[in-house]
Design a protein around this motif. Structure first.
Motif, PDB file in Angstrom:
ATOM      1  N   MET A  43      41.359  38.018  78.521  1.00  0.00           N
ATOM      2  CA  MET A  43      39.911  37.772  78.654  1.00  0.00           C
ATOM      3  C   MET A  43      39.379  37.021  77.436  1.00  0.00           C
ATOM      4  SD  MET A  43      38.878  38.741  81.570  1.00  0.00           S
ATOM      5  CE  MET A  43      37.115  38.898  81.412  1.00  0.00           C
ATOM      6  N   GLN A  44      39.852  37.348  76.270  1.00  0.00           N
ATOM      7  CA  GLN A  44      39.416  36.656  75.058  1.00  0.00           C
ATOM      8  C   GLN A  44      39.828  35.196  75.082  1.00  0.00           C
ATOM      9  OE1 GLN A  44      41.137  39.056  71.964  1.00  0.00           O
ATOM     10  NE2 GLN A  44      39.402  40.472  71.899  1.00  0.00           N
ATOM     11  N   ARG A  45      41.054  34.923  75.531  1.00  0.00           N
ATOM     12  CA  ARG A  45      41.518  33.522  75.636  1.00  0.00           C
ATOM     13  C   ARG A  45      40.704  32.772  76.660  1.00  0.00           C
ATOM     14  NH1 ARG A  45      46.813  35.785  74.580  1.00  0.00           N
ATOM     15  NH2 ARG A  45      47.037  36.242  76.781  1.00  0.00           N
ATOM     16  N   LYS A  46      40.387  33.423  77.771  1.00  0.00           N
ATOM     17  CA  LYS A  46      39.617  32.782  78.838  1.00  0.00           C
ATOM     18  C   LYS A  46      38.209  32.440  78.334  1.00  0.00           C
ATOM     19  CE  LYS A  46      38.261  33.490  83.629  1.00  0.00           C
ATOM     20  NZ  LYS A  46      38.282  34.420  84.749  1.00  0.00           N
ATOM     21  N   GLU A  47      37.592  33.342  77.562  1.00  0.00           N
ATOM     22  CA  GLU A  47      36.267  33.095  77.023  1.00  0.00           C
ATOM     23  C   GLU A  47      36.272  31.997  75.971  1.00  0.00           C
ATOM     24  OE1 GLU A  47      35.062  36.914  75.590  1.00  0.00           O
ATOM     25  OE2 GLU A  47      34.776  37.734  77.599  1.00  0.00           O
ATOM     26  N   GLN A  48      37.366  31.847  75.246  1.00  0.00           N
ATOM     27  CA  GLN A  48      37.451  30.853  74.180  1.00  0.00           C
ATOM     28  C   GLN A  48      37.762  29.457  74.728  1.00  0.00           C
ATOM     29  OE1 GLN A  48      40.393  32.367  71.500  1.00  0.00           O
ATOM     30  NE2 GLN A  48      39.038  33.945  70.676  1.00  0.00           N
ATOM     31  N   GLY A  49      38.409  29.388  75.826  1.00  0.00           N
ATOM     32  CA  GLY A  49      38.861  28.073  76.272  1.00  0.00           C
ATOM     33  C   GLY A  49      38.511  27.790  77.640  1.00  0.00           C
TER      34      GLY A  49
END
Length: 89
Positions: A83-89
């Motif tokens: 989820m953090q990667r999805k929000e960042q990119g």
């Protein structure tokens, strides 16, 4: 007759190992008592990576590993990172 075993306690960024000599009929519980390690927070034991009971008899060269409880559910930790990667990119 005696046997030589290793008792290992590993935490993130820190590990301790001690080699001890015990009688041939020694158990995991005997090895832990002889190691002098603090067993607070220990949830189980393993011999060379395989779960074992404290009453298991040891053999020459065994490595007793002290297992602690998981601090986070691995599945939830992966989801959180995704989820953090999805929000960042």
């Amino acid at each position: 007759m005696s046997i030589r075993v290793q008792v290992v306690q590993a935490w993130p960024r820190h590990q301790q190992a001690v080699e001890i000599v015990l009688t041939a009929d020694a158990t995991i519980a005997d090895a832990i008592a002889a190691s002098g390690f603090d067993t607070t927070g220990i949830e189980g034991y393993a011999i060379h990576g395989e779960r074992a009971d404290a009453g298991r008899t040891l053999r020459e060269g065994d490595r007793v590993e002290l297992l602690r409880a998981l601090q986070a559910d691995p599945k939830q930790a992966r989801r959180r990172r995704a989820m953090q990667r999805k929000e960042q990119g």
